[in-house]
Design an enzyme around this catalytic site. Structure first.
Site, PDB file in Angstrom:
ATOM      1  N   GLU A   1      11.656  -3.239  11.246  1.00 53.85           N
ATOM      2  CA  GLU A   1      11.035  -2.103  10.173  1.00 53.85           C
ATOM      3  C   GLU A   1      10.041  -1.517  10.677  1.00 53.85           C
ATOM      4  O   GLU A   1       8.856  -2.151  11.143  1.00 53.85           O
ATOM      5  CB  GLU A   1      10.873  -2.712   8.946  1.00 53.85           C
ATOM      6  CG  GLU A   1      10.208  -1.699   7.806  1.00 53.85           C
ATOM      7  CD  GLU A   1       9.834  -2.340   6.460  1.00 53.85           C
ATOM      8  OE1 GLU A   1       9.150  -3.469   6.489  1.00 53.85           O
ATOM      9  OE2 GLU A   1      10.309  -1.752   5.545  1.00 53.85           O
TER      10      GLU A   1
ATOM     11  N   TYR B   1      -0.450   2.933  12.109  1.00 53.43           N
ATOM     12  CA  TYR B   1      -0.289   4.098  12.907  1.00 53.43           C
ATOM     13  C   TYR B   1      -0.024   3.511  14.470  1.00 53.43           C
ATOM     14  O   TYR B   1       0.736   3.956  15.157  1.00 53.43           O
ATOM     15  CB  TYR B   1      -1.502   4.984  12.671  1.00 53.43           C
ATOM     16  CG  TYR B   1      -1.462   6.307  13.945  1.00 53.43           C
ATOM     17  CD1 TYR B   1      -0.604   7.283  13.465  1.00 53.43           C
ATOM     18  CD2 TYR B   1      -2.413   6.185  14.783  1.00 53.43           C
ATOM     19  CE1 TYR B   1      -0.524   8.288  14.355  1.00 53.43           C
ATOM     20  CE2 TYR B   1      -2.179   7.155  15.542  1.00 53.43           C
ATOM     21  CZ  TYR B   1      -1.396   8.216  15.536  1.00 53.43           C
ATOM     22  OH  TYR B   1      -1.342   9.481  16.606  1.00 53.43           O
TER      23      TYR B   1
ATOM     24  N   CYS C   1       9.990   1.550   1.734  1.00 50.55           N
ATOM     25  CA  CYS C   1      11.119   0.304   1.902  1.00 50.55           C
ATOM     26  C   CYS C   1      12.529   0.735   1.888  1.00 50.55           C
ATOM     27  O   CYS C   1      13.277   0.130   3.125  1.00 50.55           O
ATOM     28  CB  CYS C   1      10.895  -0.825   0.719  1.00 50.55           C
ATOM     29  SG  CYS C   1      11.281   0.038  -0.869  1.00 50.55           S
TER      30      CYS C   1
ATOM     31  N   LYS D   1      -2.283  -8.130  -8.071  1.00 48.99           N
ATOM     32  CA  LYS D   1      -3.234  -7.867  -6.950  1.00 48.99           C
ATOM     33  C   LYS D   1      -2.459  -6.572  -6.064  1.00 48.99           C
ATOM     34  O   LYS D   1      -1.513  -6.902  -5.461  1.00 48.99           O
ATOM     35  CB  LYS D   1      -3.401  -8.828  -6.096  1.00 48.99           C
ATOM     36  CG  LYS D   1      -4.461  -8.657  -5.114  1.00 48.99           C
ATOM     37  CD  LYS D   1      -4.628  -9.579  -4.010  1.00 48.99           C
ATOM     38  CE  LYS D   1      -3.881  -9.051  -2.754  1.00 48.99           C
ATOM     39  NZ  LYS D   1      -4.159  -7.824  -2.152  1.00 48.99           N
TER      40      LYS D   1
ATOM     41  N   TRP E   1       0.725  -1.307   0.107  1.00 46.99           N
ATOM     42  CA  TRP E   1      -0.035   0.006   0.289  1.00 46.99           C
ATOM     43  C   TRP E   1       0.801   1.233  -0.129  1.00 46.99           C
ATOM     44  O   TRP E   1       0.444   2.455  -0.274  1.00 46.99           O
ATOM     45  CB  TRP E   1      -1.167   0.001   1.235  1.00 46.99           C
ATOM     46  CG  TRP E   1      -0.211  -0.196   2.557  1.00 46.99           C
ATOM     47  CD1 TRP E   1      -0.434  -1.610   3.356  1.00 46.99           C
ATOM     48  CD2 TRP E   1       0.392   0.454   3.525  1.00 46.99           C
ATOM     49  NE1 TRP E   1       0.213  -1.462   4.317  1.00 46.99           N
ATOM     50  CE2 TRP E   1       0.607  -0.470   4.518  1.00 46.99           C
ATOM     51  CE3 TRP E   1       0.834   1.736   3.344  1.00 46.99           C
ATOM     52  CZ2 TRP E   1       1.327   0.137   5.541  1.00 46.99           C
ATOM     53  CZ3 TRP E   1       1.629   2.382   4.482  1.00 46.99           C
ATOM     54  CH2 TRP E   1       2.057   1.655   5.623  1.00 46.99           C
TER      55      TRP E   1
ATOM     56  N   GLU F   1      10.581  -8.666  -3.206  1.00 48.02           N
ATOM     57  CA  GLU F   1      11.231  -7.155  -2.919  1.00 48.02           C
ATOM     58  C   GLU F   1      10.654  -6.961  -1.627  1.00 48.02           C
ATOM     59  O   GLU F   1       9.280  -6.509  -1.250  1.00 48.02           O
ATOM     60  CB  GLU F   1      10.714  -6.109  -3.935  1.00 48.02           C
ATOM     61  CG  GLU F   1      11.239  -6.558  -5.107  1.00 48.02           C
ATOM     62  CD  GLU F   1      12.733  -5.840  -5.440  1.00 48.02           C
ATOM     63  OE1 GLU F   1      13.316  -5.578  -4.442  1.00 48.02           O
ATOM     64  OE2 GLU F   1      13.148  -6.011  -6.606  1.00 48.02           O
TER      65      GLU F   1
ATOM     66  N   GLU G   1      -5.050  -4.473  -0.589  1.00 51.18           N
ATOM     67  CA  GLU G   1      -6.616  -4.253  -0.338  1.00 51.18           C
ATOM     68  C   GLU G   1      -6.852  -2.792   0.205  1.00 51.18           C
ATOM     69  O   GLU G   1      -7.715  -2.310   0.028  1.00 51.18           O
ATOM     70  CB  GLU G   1      -7.329  -5.148   0.448  1.00 51.18           C
ATOM     71  CG  GLU G   1      -6.505  -5.204   1.979  1.00 51.18           C
ATOM     72  CD  GLU G   1      -5.355  -6.391   2.087  1.00 51.18           C
ATOM     73  OE1 GLU G   1      -4.626  -6.268   1.042  1.00 51.18           O
ATOM     74  OE2 GLU G   1      -5.039  -6.763   3.032  1.00 51.18           O
TER      75      GLU G   1
HETATM   76  P1  NAD Z   1       2.169  -7.043   3.209  1.00 49.19           P
HETATM   77  O1  NAD Z   1       3.164  -8.057   2.975  1.00 49.19           O
HETATM   78  O2  NAD Z   1       1.157  -6.837   4.431  1.00 49.19           O
HETATM   79  O3  NAD Z   1       1.194  -6.974   2.178  1.00 49.19           O
HETATM   80  C1  NAD Z   1       1.722  -6.785   0.638  1.00 49.19           C
HETATM   81  C2  NAD Z   1       0.712  -7.519  -0.388  1.00 49.19           C
HETATM   82  O4  NAD Z   1       0.727  -8.892   0.034  1.00 49.19           O
HETATM   83  C3  NAD Z   1      -0.795  -6.944  -0.175  1.00 49.19           C
HETATM   84  O5  NAD Z   1      -1.398  -6.980  -1.433  1.00 49.19           O
HETATM   85  C4  NAD Z   1      -1.476  -8.194   0.448  1.00 49.19           C
HETATM   86  O6  NAD Z   1      -2.760  -8.136   0.363  1.00 49.19           O
HETATM   87  C5  NAD Z   1      -0.805  -9.298  -0.027  1.00 49.19           C
HETATM   88  N1  NAD Z   1      -1.057 -10.281   0.861  1.00 49.19           N
HETATM   89  C6  NAD Z   1      -1.112 -10.422   2.357  1.00 49.19           C
HETATM   90  N2  NAD Z   1      -1.036 -11.909   2.667  1.00 49.19           N
HETATM   91  C7  NAD Z   1      -1.309 -12.600   1.290  1.00 49.19           C
HETATM   92  C8  NAD Z   1      -1.293 -13.857   1.113  1.00 49.19           C
HETATM   93  N3  NAD Z   1      -1.517 -15.024   2.041  1.00 49.19           N
HETATM   94  N4  NAD Z   1      -1.265 -14.389  -0.162  1.00 49.19           N
HETATM   95  C9  NAD Z   1      -1.175 -13.426  -1.294  1.00 49.19           C
HETATM   96  N5  NAD Z   1      -1.099 -12.225  -0.933  1.00 49.19           N
HETATM   97  C10 NAD Z   1      -1.175 -11.707   0.303  1.00 49.19           C
HETATM   98  O7  NAD Z   1       3.100  -5.665   3.107  1.00 49.19           O
HETATM   99  P2  NAD Z   1       2.275  -4.095   3.338  1.00 49.19           P
HETATM  100  O8  NAD Z   1       1.974  -3.769   4.538  1.00 49.19           O
HETATM  101  O9  NAD Z   1       1.161  -4.003   2.341  1.00 49.19           O
HETATM  102  O10 NAD Z   1       3.459  -3.143   2.685  1.00 49.19           O
HETATM  103  C11 NAD Z   1       4.569  -2.548   3.438  1.00 49.19           C
HETATM  104  C12 NAD Z   1       5.780  -3.538   3.350  1.00 49.19           C
HETATM  105  O11 NAD Z   1       6.117  -3.697   1.917  1.00 49.19           O
HETATM  106  C13 NAD Z   1       7.089  -3.022   4.072  1.00 49.19           C
HETATM  107  O12 NAD Z   1       7.567  -4.161   4.699  1.00 49.19           O
HETATM  108  C14 NAD Z   1       7.951  -2.310   2.931  1.00 49.19           C
HETATM  109  O13 NAD Z   1       9.266  -2.405   3.300  1.00 49.19           O
HETATM  110  C15 NAD Z   1       7.609  -3.285   1.689  1.00 49.19           C
HETATM  111  N6  NAD Z   1       7.954  -2.886   0.446  1.00 49.19           N
HETATM  112  C16 NAD Z   1       9.080  -3.312  -0.259  1.00 49.19           C
HETATM  113  C17 NAD Z   1       9.358  -2.389  -1.197  1.00 49.19           C
HETATM  114  C18 NAD Z   1      10.858  -2.988  -2.107  1.00 49.19           C
HETATM  115  O14 NAD Z   1      10.944  -2.877  -3.246  1.00 49.19           O
HETATM  116  N7  NAD Z   1      11.680  -3.901  -1.400  1.00 49.19           N
HETATM  117  C19 NAD Z   1       8.621  -1.377  -2.088  1.00 49.19           C
HETATM  118  C20 NAD Z   1       7.531  -1.274  -1.276  1.00 49.19           C
HETATM  119  C21 NAD Z   1       7.235  -1.663  -0.062  1.00 49.19           C
END
Ligand code: NAD
Length: 516
Positions: A407, A352, A304, A194, A170, A270, A197
């Site tokens: 993080e 938050y 990130c 995807k 997000w 990533e 959400e």
């Molecule tokens: P998250 O891992 O909670 O969710 C990421 C995505 O995974 C969402 O679309 C979510 O719906 C999906 N997801 C969750 N459970 C799943 C499952 N069981 N099967 C398939 N999909 C599933 O991450 P977040 O809170 O949305 O984002 C923040 C994180 O993203 C931080 O750790 C940030 O550092 C990382 N991030 C990394 C990069 C990079 O390029 N390295 C870039 C941006 C963000």
């Protein structure tokens, strides 16, 4: 409903209306060249400014994922039936689909993600740049001829996987969507992506603009919106998905890699970071102070590559911290839609609360709050219920504390000190992550000595946060594996086929068997 929330809802209605989306029941998925509504449970988006409901939509669910993958299979064949140069021309044309939509897309992103609108405009520009860059690669992915030690002509072709599954977070929905779509298409794949959400809409609108403007086969890009354990899981476990690319947290990354491993499908991960920003006493301090702010307070730390650990050489700690705290306290925190805002709220209430809990735990363990730690003063009335946090700096932090290891993903900087080069490197490499890092020093030899010892996929010297689609990006350790951007990012979306052609006068003799 309060005044700010009413304004946000009104603005959202206008923005959705411009794309023919019904705010009561937005067809949040872009599948086979059209917007379609989900069929699963109702998901409510909240306004990051007030935490009041902003929009409801339905989870896509298994049936829509199935439909998207079927459409993608057909579209991928149509896509590969075009010449490589035609694919390049169409990707160029797709990039022009953003022309005239920059402001609307940026406003929609800002409203839902809570990011300052000026930052969102930059993200739209980056997406255009990604499509332009990868369009150029379409007809330049030549195979190779290998000089094998036999009578064969051996050549290697680059072949697309077919349909790739992509999952994004997000914090930068537009950016991550364009970042992964462009190389996937340039390599000859179709994509089913995807988004989180929490930030569903801009990816769907982006897909529509790209597909229409580029005359891409309907179904080449599909966006399915919904929860991770329903829609996300339907995507990662589907037998027709040949490669998984995931951008998100390490915990979810492990689940994605496991789902891929069960079907022997490769993945790119990533993931998050806890990047070290190392400042030596011989650095240009004005620049380093600006850099330390850009590293952690841009996007309210929801990045990130955030430079969330500031490592200062001992003898500059006091002066540096005083100046940095004064600068941080003057950062304009406010409504994301206003031009003067440098830092908006955190995107969601859960994040938050998590950030505030980590700050409280750090203080309980002995860290000291130099500035921030609470919502900023002077927010308009209704925003008091939103996810705003003042730029926060913690000193007296020990490397083993959770705040120095995990993080935080918020505007929270921890400060630690080092005596010499060796200690700086040990501290910098002292977390399981390895996404990024920076070194500030006017001694170029020293800066490079340190840079080359950092266990990180991206390192800046006397700067922070520069990235470009031309240069590979990715992590070590808990920050993931595989690379995005540049030629390395393109290669992740192809595999190889090695073709052996016998050139000997008598093939049977070359094989060592007769013909009876
Ligand atoms: P998250 O891992 O909670 O969710 C990421 C995505 O995974 C969402 O679309 C979510 O719906 C999906 N997801 C969750 N459970 C799943 C499952 N069981 N099967 C398939 N999909 C599933 O991450 P977040 O809170 O949305 O984002 C923040 C994180 O993203 C931080 O750790 C940030 O550092 C990382 N991030 C990394 C990069 C990079 O390029 N390295 C870039 C941006 C963000």
């Amino acid at each position: 409903m309060n005044a700010l929330n009413q304004q946000a809802r009104d603005r959202l209605v206008q923005l959705l209306d411009a794309y023919g989306l019904d705010p009561q029941q937005p067809g949040a998925n872009w599948v086979q060249g059209q917007f379609i509504a989900g069929e699963g449970e109702v998901i409510t988006l909240h306004d990051p400014v007030t935490n009041q409901p902003l929009l409801h939509y339905r989870d896509a669910g298994e049936a829509i994922v199935e439909r998207a993958i079927e459409a993608a299979q057909t579209a991928q064949q149509e896509w590969m039936a075009l010449s490589a140069s035609e694919r390049g021309r169409r990707m160029q044309a797709a990039s022009r689909g953003l022309d005239g939509h920059e402001e609307q897309l940026a406003r929609l992103e800002s409203l839902i993600a809570g990011k300052p609108v000026r930052d969102c405009r930059g993200e739209v520009d980056k997406v255009r740049e990604m499509f332009e860059y990868y369009a150029g690669w379409c007809d330049k992915q030549h195979g190779e001829v290998i000089d094998v030690p036999s009578s064969h002509l051996n050549y290697v072709q680059r072949v697309p996987y077919g349909v790739v599954g992509q999952i994004t977070p997000w914090n930068a929905p537009l950016f991550t969507c364009g970042w992964q779509l462009a190389p996937a298409l340039a390599a000859g794949n179709a994509a089913v992506l995807k988004p989180s959400e929490l930030t569903p809409l801009t990816s769907a609108v982006l897909a529509m603009l790209l597909e229409r403007s580029g005359r891409l086969p309907a179904g080449l890009i599909n966006i399915v919106n919904g929860l991770g354990h329903t829609t996300g899981s339907a995507l990662t476990t589907h037998p027709q998905i040949a490669k998984l690319v995931f951008v998100g947290s390490p915990d979810t990354g492990r689940l994605i890699a496991e789902a891929g491993a069960r079907r022997l499908v490769p993945s790119v991960l990533e993931l998050g970071g806890k990047s070290a920003n190392i400042v030596f006493h011989d650095a240009a301090l004005d620049d380093a102070i600006a850099g330390a702010q850009a590293a952690i307070f841009a996007a309210a730390g929801q990045s990130c590559v955030a430079g969330s650990r500031l490592l200062l050489q001992q003898d500059i700690e006091e002066t540096f911290c005083q100046r940095l705290a004064a600068a941080a306290a003057s950062i304009e925190v406010g409504l994301p839609g206003e031009e003067s805002t440098r830092m908006g709220p955190l995107q969601n209430a859960a994040q938050y609360q998590c950030v505030r809990r980590l700050i409280d735990a750090a203080v309980a363990e002995g860290a000291e709050l130099l500035t921030g730690g609470t919502p900023p003063k002077g927010l308009p009335g209704d925003a008091a219920e939103g996810n705003f946090l003042a730029p926060t700096i913690l000193t007296k932090v020990r490397p083993e504390m959770a705040i120095a290891q995990e993080e935080v993903f918020g505007p929270v900087l921890v400060v630690m000190t080092f005596a010499d080069e060796q200690e700086a490197i040990e501290l910098a490499n002292g977390t399981p992550f390895g996404l990024a890092g920076a070194v500030w020093s006017q001694d170029t030899g020293k800066a490079l000595r340190i840079a080359h010892q950092l266990r990180a996929g991206t390192v800046w010297v006397n700067g922070y946060k520069s990235i470009n689609v031309m240069s590979p990006f990715g992590g070590f350790g808990d920050s993931g594996y595989g690379r995005s951007s540049g030629l390395d990012g393109l290669r992740e979306y192809t595999t190889t086929r090695s073709v052996w052609v016998e050139t000997a006068a008598k093939a049977s003799a070359a094989m060592g068997y007769g013909n009876g």
